[in-house]
Motif scaffolding. Sequence first.
Motif, PDB file in Angstrom:
ATOM      1  N   VAL A 193      10.125 -20.509  17.331  1.00  0.00           N
ATOM      2  CA  VAL A 193      11.374 -20.806  16.610  1.00  0.00           C
ATOM      3  C   VAL A 193      11.231 -22.222  16.053  1.00  0.00           C
ATOM      4  O   VAL A 193      10.857 -23.138  16.798  1.00  0.00           O
ATOM      5  N   ILE A 194      11.524 -22.389  14.766  1.00  0.00           N
ATOM      6  CA  ILE A 194      11.329 -23.712  14.162  1.00  0.00           C
ATOM      7  C   ILE A 194      12.555 -24.123  13.360  1.00  0.00           C
ATOM      8  O   ILE A 194      13.042 -23.334  12.531  1.00  0.00           O
ATOM      9  N   ASN A 195      13.001 -25.354  13.560  1.00  0.00           N
ATOM     10  CA  ASN A 195      14.033 -25.906  12.686  1.00  0.00           C
ATOM     11  C   ASN A 195      13.374 -26.791  11.633  1.00  0.00           C
ATOM     12  O   ASN A 195      12.793 -27.826  11.957  1.00  0.00           O
ATOM     13  N   VAL A 196      13.474 -26.371  10.378  1.00  0.00           N
ATOM     14  CA  VAL A 196      13.015 -27.244   9.291  1.00  0.00           C
ATOM     15  C   VAL A 196      14.177 -27.499   8.323  1.00  0.00           C
ATOM     16  O   VAL A 196      13.980 -27.689   7.130  1.00  0.00           O
ATOM     17  N   THR A 197      15.388 -27.462   8.861  1.00  0.00           N
ATOM     18  CA  THR A 197      16.540 -27.948   8.094  1.00  0.00           C
ATOM     19  C   THR A 197      16.714 -29.418   8.471  1.00  0.00           C
ATOM     20  O   THR A 197      16.023 -29.933   9.338  1.00  0.00           O
ATOM     21  N   SER A 198      17.690 -30.067   7.819  1.00  0.00           N
ATOM     22  CA  SER A 198      17.974 -31.456   8.203  1.00  0.00           C
ATOM     23  C   SER A 198      19.138 -31.545   9.184  1.00  0.00           C
ATOM     24  O   SER A 198      19.658 -32.631   9.432  1.00  0.00           O
ATOM     25  N   ILE A 199      19.507 -30.410   9.804  1.00  0.00           N
ATOM     26  CA  ILE A 199      20.606 -30.430  10.790  1.00  0.00           C
ATOM     27  C   ILE A 199      20.125 -31.123  12.065  1.00  0.00           C
ATOM     28  O   ILE A 199      19.162 -30.687  12.695  1.00  0.00           O
ATOM     29  N   GLY A 200      20.829 -32.223  12.427  1.00  0.00           N
ATOM     30  CA  GLY A 200      20.446 -32.979  13.614  1.00  0.00           C
ATOM     31  C   GLY A 200      19.693 -34.251  13.297  1.00  0.00           C
ATOM     32  O   GLY A 200      19.396 -35.048  14.185  1.00  0.00           O
ATOM     33  N   LEU A 201      19.380 -34.441  12.002  1.00  0.00           N
ATOM     34  CA  LEU A 201      18.653 -35.640  11.574  1.00  0.00           C
ATOM     35  C   LEU A 201      19.562 -36.862  11.675  1.00  0.00           C
ATOM     36  O   LEU A 201      20.746 -36.775  11.352  1.00  0.00           O
TER      37      LEU A 201
END
Length: 286
Positions: A193-201
């Motif tokens: 599972v990978i997060n490559v959005t900017s959510i949490g940046l």
Amino acid sequence: MSKNFLSELTGSFATPALENPTGVMMEAAYQYLGLDWRYINCEIQPDDLKDAVLGAKAMNWRGFNCSIPHKVSVISHLDDLGESARIIGAVNTVVNRDGKLIGENTDGRGFVESVKSSLELTNKRVVLFGAGGAARAVAVELALAGVAQITIVNRNQARGEELAQLVADNTLAGAEYHAWTKQYQIPAETDLVINVTSIGLYPNVDAELDIDTDSIKSHMVVADGIFNPPETRLIQTAKSKGCTTVNGLGMLVQQGAIAFEYWTGKAPSVSVMKAALSDALDITDL
Ligand code: NDP
């Protein structure tokens, strides 16, 4: 004896540039190999990008990184593209090859390198959140690295569908788009599972992906592209579920290491780069 006071120049064009730590790890790696090379972090506005590229060419820079918001727009100012940058449609590394500026993309390969020690990628099933520039790079390189299936989950449907199509058209991996419904359920057979959005940046460090956390299972490897902060909410949740986690610092170091090799023709010391980055960012567990 004649002396050489002319350093080789590399750097980065982005805005904002203030918090970009790449120069620290690059210059540490140059010094370690005894190379008289410099890395100049430049704040470049979109309207000035063309002049900046022409300037780098005129000054015979050996290469430069492009970050937000120049990764796509820089292409029209370059002489040619490498294979994966052409498929991805974005450039994060420009290489001066005999006076010609060639666009490459090391983000995706950097991610693949950073996750390889936690998961053998062949035939794995991936759920990837995001469909922006970095997500495109990660999806294409994971597919080229041999994963079986990539499910793209993205808020903007058109962008998500386009990325799924891009992977399906250009690689052997299967790819499909899933709408990002409320409390998205990660399919149980997912390996990565990978997060490559900017959510949490940073600075929005409390922002969380809208996922049903009960669908995150301990057999899944969970990775986040975000390196600031290294321990995002997603990484914290995954750790609490017993998952192996991979934070975005590995991707940052590895994409830089690949760029270093493109520019200098030499492999850098990744441990020297990591140490310089840990020092600069006050991180102890990199
Ligand atoms: P882009 O602006 O190109 O893409 C942003 C992505 O985030 C899009 O998929 C966008 O969805 C999604 N997104 C943003 N806000 C929201 C929200 N509120 N809800 C749902 N989705 C949202 O950025 P990049 O692709 O360049 O960067 C993405 C991330 O990857 C960043 O966090 C960046 O820090 C990280 N990164 C890390 C690197 C590393 O070396 N570790 C290298 C490069 C990037 P939509 O399409 O719907 O707008």
